[in-house]
Motif scaffolding. Structure first.
Motif, PDB file in Angstrom:
ATOM      1  N   LEU B 144       1.235  -1.180  -0.063  1.00 59.21           N
ATOM      2  CA  LEU B 144      -0.310   0.208   0.024  1.00 59.21           C
ATOM      3  C   LEU B 144       1.163   1.181   0.206  1.00 59.21           C
ATOM      4  O   LEU B 144       1.610   1.394   0.702  1.00 59.21           O
ATOM      5  CB  LEU B 144      -1.194  -0.111   1.352  1.00 59.21           C
ATOM      6  CG  LEU B 144      -1.489   0.716   1.086  1.00 59.21           C
ATOM      7  CD1 LEU B 144      -2.823   1.050   0.212  1.00 59.21           C
ATOM      8  CD2 LEU B 144      -2.703   1.262   2.637  1.00 59.21           C
ATOM      9  N   GLN B 145       0.717   2.350  -1.013  1.00 58.79           N
ATOM     10  CA  GLN B 145       1.218   3.154  -0.938  1.00 58.79           C
ATOM     11  C   GLN B 145       0.372   4.634  -1.384  1.00 58.79           C
ATOM     12  O   GLN B 145      -0.419   4.381  -2.790  1.00 58.79           O
ATOM     13  CB  GLN B 145       2.327   3.072  -2.140  1.00 58.79           C
ATOM     14  CG  GLN B 145       3.567   4.462  -2.491  1.00 58.79           C
ATOM     15  CD  GLN B 145       4.819   5.116  -1.277  1.00 58.79           C
ATOM     16  OE1 GLN B 145       4.558   4.264  -0.758  1.00 58.79           O
ATOM     17  NE2 GLN B 145       4.613   6.056  -2.225  1.00 58.79           N
ATOM     18  N   GLY B 146       0.695   5.655  -1.451  1.00 57.39           N
ATOM     19  CA  GLY B 146      -0.637   6.522  -1.706  1.00 57.39           C
ATOM     20  C   GLY B 146      -0.175   7.688  -1.735  1.00 57.39           C
ATOM     21  O   GLY B 146       1.137   7.785  -2.613  1.00 57.39           O
ATOM     22  N   LEU B 147       0.201   9.253  -0.927  1.00 54.97           N
ATOM     23  CA  LEU B 147       0.765  10.410  -1.254  1.00 54.97           C
ATOM     24  C   LEU B 147       2.207   9.984  -0.656  1.00 54.97           C
ATOM     25  O   LEU B 147       3.493  10.264  -0.887  1.00 54.97           O
ATOM     26  CB  LEU B 147       0.544  11.129  -0.037  1.00 54.97           C
ATOM     27  CG  LEU B 147      -0.650  12.253  -0.710  1.00 54.97           C
ATOM     28  CD1 LEU B 147      -0.743  13.331   0.113  1.00 54.97           C
ATOM     29  CD2 LEU B 147      -0.386  13.125  -1.724  1.00 54.97           C
ATOM     30  N   SER B 148       2.265   8.931   0.627  1.00 54.46           N
ATOM     31  CA  SER B 148       3.577   8.842   1.157  1.00 54.46           C
ATOM     32  C   SER B 148       3.284   7.363   1.122  1.00 54.46           C
ATOM     33  O   SER B 148       2.297   6.214   1.274  1.00 54.46           O
ATOM     34  CB  SER B 148       3.887   9.261   1.960  1.00 54.46           C
ATOM     35  OG  SER B 148       3.299   8.984   3.313  1.00 54.46           O
ATOM     36  N   HIS B 149       3.931   6.385   2.237  1.00 49.62           N
ATOM     37  CA  HIS B 149       4.299   4.965   2.625  1.00 49.62           C
ATOM     38  C   HIS B 149       3.345   5.438   3.819  1.00 49.62           C
ATOM     39  O   HIS B 149       3.098   6.446   4.815  1.00 49.62           O
ATOM     40  CB  HIS B 149       5.208   4.109   2.601  1.00 49.62           C
ATOM     41  CG  HIS B 149       5.929   4.921   3.449  1.00 49.62           C
ATOM     42  ND1 HIS B 149       6.006   5.290   5.315  1.00 49.62           N
ATOM     43  CD2 HIS B 149       7.124   5.994   3.120  1.00 49.62           C
ATOM     44  CE1 HIS B 149       7.641   5.989   5.202  1.00 49.62           C
ATOM     45  NE2 HIS B 149       7.823   6.456   4.014  1.00 49.62           N
ATOM     46  N   PRO B 150       2.734   4.534   4.450  1.00 56.28           N
ATOM     47  CA  PRO B 150       1.576   4.620   5.851  1.00 56.28           C
ATOM     48  C   PRO B 150       2.492   5.189   7.033  1.00 56.28           C
ATOM     49  O   PRO B 150       3.810   4.585   7.227  1.00 56.28           O
ATOM     50  CB  PRO B 150       1.654   2.989   5.591  1.00 56.28           C
ATOM     51  CG  PRO B 150       1.207   2.064   4.291  1.00 56.28           C
ATOM     52  CD  PRO B 150       2.392   2.734   3.510  1.00 56.28           C
ATOM     53  N   GLU B 151       1.835   5.091   8.419  1.00 57.14           N
ATOM     54  CA  GLU B 151       2.876   5.837   9.179  1.00 57.14           C
ATOM     55  C   GLU B 151       1.921   6.062  10.285  1.00 57.14           C
ATOM     56  O   GLU B 151       1.243   6.357  11.016  1.00 57.14           O
ATOM     57  CB  GLU B 151       2.717   7.318   8.896  1.00 57.14           C
ATOM     58  CG  GLU B 151       3.514   8.235   8.135  1.00 57.14           C
ATOM     59  CD  GLU B 151       5.803   7.599   8.476  1.00 57.14           C
ATOM     60  OE1 GLU B 151       6.215   7.173   9.358  1.00 57.14           O
ATOM     61  OE2 GLU B 151       6.346   8.303   7.698  1.00 57.14           O
ATOM     62  N   MET B 152       2.017   4.141  10.185  1.00 57.11           N
ATOM     63  CA  MET B 152       0.486   3.946  10.987  1.00 57.11           C
ATOM     64  C   MET B 152       0.770   3.634  12.670  1.00 57.11           C
ATOM     65  O   MET B 152       0.128   3.149  13.550  1.00 57.11           O
ATOM     66  CB  MET B 152       0.492   2.346  11.208  1.00 57.11           C
ATOM     67  CG  MET B 152       0.320   1.721   9.655  1.00 57.11           C
ATOM     68  SD  MET B 152      -0.917   0.900   8.914  1.00 57.11           S
ATOM     69  CE  MET B 152      -0.801  -0.071   7.619  1.00 57.11           C
ATOM     70  N   HIS B 154       1.436   6.356  14.239  1.00 55.69           N
ATOM     71  CA  HIS B 154       1.086   7.086  14.723  1.00 55.69           C
ATOM     72  C   HIS B 154      -0.290   8.055  14.958  1.00 55.69           C
ATOM     73  O   HIS B 154      -0.811   9.242  15.054  1.00 55.69           O
ATOM     74  CB  HIS B 154       2.131   8.446  14.554  1.00 55.69           C
ATOM     75  CG  HIS B 154       3.584   8.951  14.562  1.00 55.69           C
ATOM     76  ND1 HIS B 154       4.203   9.662  14.799  1.00 55.69           N
ATOM     77  CD2 HIS B 154       4.429   7.455  14.076  1.00 55.69           C
ATOM     78  CE1 HIS B 154       5.234   8.984  15.071  1.00 55.69           C
ATOM     79  NE2 HIS B 154       5.120   8.426  14.308  1.00 55.69           N
ATOM     80  N   ILE B 155      -0.955   6.840  15.160  1.00 59.09           N
ATOM     81  CA  ILE B 155      -2.645   6.987  14.757  1.00 59.09           C
ATOM     82  C   ILE B 155      -2.556   7.272  16.770  1.00 59.09           C
ATOM     83  O   ILE B 155      -1.889   7.409  17.721  1.00 59.09           O
ATOM     84  CB  ILE B 155      -3.371   5.923  14.674  1.00 59.09           C
ATOM     85  CG1 ILE B 155      -2.744   4.480  15.493  1.00 59.09           C
ATOM     86  CG2 ILE B 155      -3.082   5.556  13.402  1.00 59.09           C
ATOM     87  CD1 ILE B 155      -3.950   3.574  15.484  1.00 59.09           C
ATOM     88  N   CYS B 175       0.764   9.969  20.849  1.00 58.89           N
ATOM     89  CA  CYS B 175      -0.298   8.875  19.750  1.00 58.89           C
ATOM     90  C   CYS B 175       0.321   7.293  19.777  1.00 58.89           C
ATOM     91  O   CYS B 175       0.604   6.981  21.466  1.00 58.89           O
ATOM     92  CB  CYS B 175       0.390   9.350  18.220  1.00 58.89           C
ATOM     93  SG  CYS B 175       2.716   9.164  18.307  1.00 58.89           S
TER      94      CYS B 175
END
Lengths: 297, 297
Positions: B144-152, B154-155, B175
């Protein structure tokens, strides 16, 4: 070439005939009552046209797993008479065309990606905030699908300090949908959301919850664009509040460099308005025809 | 055919030579100091072998967007000397082989998918809980890649009622990473996590936070399998607690029918142990070679 699209909702089925770009040529609304009455109305409408493929964006949950024996079914919906209903199979038998199925919000994401606010990108997140809250994600030109389709409306939130409402989600009480859907607003404030003044503190709390949800979505799936539709979002005063609160929550951590100073273009209402879902359903119908019944999404 | 793999971490670079199935034939650890010293050590190691492709799973953030002028860079890391460093370009110039880059957790997800606990599936979520918290997702055989890779990592979480620790994340304070990473545990309880007894209430709180994180991940990306590694997860008493708390949070909403009664097989430690990342780096190296420099992921 004619294609069919259905936006299958809990109160109405919107049926449309159109082209592979999602342009609607004819349209009809049919009330969602029992399966037999509703679907014979749907079939009667489509029999007036020579459609070659059909796409359906449906209320859920739906089984989208091709290997599953209940692929194409509406599964555990509380909507009476529709539980475990073979929607794809029924429509294929009645219309003799390939039928593609996805969720209503996935269809709206496809509509906005191909013909709306996310045109030219390879993905977007479409969120609806209305009777329920749900979201569909296209990433790298594919709809995200795992064990099931996403159920993003039920994520957990931190309580706003001024909100002691217990929440209305029958499963999780105060999840996002339980606190921020249209019915939650009505239950919380004693009147329908659209009767609350623009300056009502309901909107601060609502924006806080939606910004928290976007924080989780941005960190977990990093959408290329975030499109928020649905009845509650007709309250357009929510957009600047959500953007501001999200930036505060992210605290500069995420490099939105592609969209920096342009968050106004990153978090936006649907360009297709209420037509996002039906447009996406037509595009799905086109794809399913091209790929002989298998959607590339 | 030999391939190279690097697990690039903030304290060490693990370099390996192996085959396209991720089997390691030779391995070396090089301390992460300044870029020049570290990378000349890395290059010296690989020059002993005729490798044909190189995969790197790196600490981040990294720029994985092929259209970006800084593709292949480690970007805004606080790690001194490594900010905006062209890692892919440097290695390509030194070794004259195609180089594939992804995040450390993405590489671990690939390793577990191709050769570990998620073998045979089309996706999995790999989470590390250690010095930091991060996750990589493969879904429908793609990272999965969008604007960037996930930063999961820090939720946002709901505070456990017995926890008033302020959190250590410099961006978001409390977080997930700020409350549940190894350094957060040490700061919260005054000693390293591995010195806390198995019955310490730290583990109830830790399991609560990790279960909350899984709740969000399951609802948002619906992983086919959830693999949790990293130093903190050596505390294996966490696994049953996390599973139990997640089921309570989901409250029966998600149909885990493919895994029901089998949650013990759904949320699991890495089958490859600490080798998940380096295995995935080798697999990435193989893919990048096959696809002439472009990873299919």
């Amino acid at each position: 070439m004619y294609l069919g699209g259905i936006e299958a909702g809990g109160t109405k089925f919107v049926c449309a005939v159109g082209d592979e770009n999602g342009n609607v040529l004819a349209r009809e609304r049919i009330a969602t009552t029992d399966t037999k009455t509703t679907l014979s109305g749907v079939v009667d409408f489509f029999k007036n046209f020579k459609i070659e493929g059909l796409g359906i964006g449906s209320f859920g949950p739906v089984d989208l797993n091709r290997e599953s024996p209940t692929y194409g079914y509406i599964t555990s919906t509380p909507k009476q008479g529709w539980t475990n209903y073979p929607l794809v199979q029924t429509m294929e038998e009645a219309l003799h065309v390939p039928v593609g199925l996805t969720t209503d919000v996935n269809a709206a994401a496809l509509g906005e990606l191909y013909n709306g606010a996310a045109k030219g990108l390879d993905g977007c997140l479409y969120i609806t905030v209305g009777t329920g809250i749900g979201a569909g994600l296209v990433s790298q030109n594919r709809l995200l699908q795992g064990l099931s389709h996403p159920e993003m409306g039920h994520i957990l939130l931190r309580r706003h300090p001024d909100d002691d409402f217990e929440g209305i989600c029958p499963y999780h009480h105060d999840c996002l949908e339980g606190l921020a859907s249209g019915p939650a607003l009505e239950a919380r404030w004693g009147k329908p959301a659209n009767e609350l003044p623009v300056t009502h503190k309901a909107w601060e709390i609502e924006a806080d919850y939606l910004a928290q949800a976007l924080m989780q979505y941005v960190l977990i799936v990093s959408p290329k664009k975030i499109i928020i539709g649905g009845g509650v979002m007709k309250q357009t005063q929510l957009f600047p509040k959500i953007r501001e609160k999200l930036q505060k929550l992210l605290a500069g951590y995420i490099d939105l460099s592609e969209v920096k100073e342009k968050i106004d273009e990153y978090i936006i209402p649907p360009a297709l308005g209420d037509n996002a879902g039906i447009t996406g359903a037509l595009i799905l119908g086109s794809q399913v025809l091209k790929n002989k019944g298998i959607s590339q999404f």
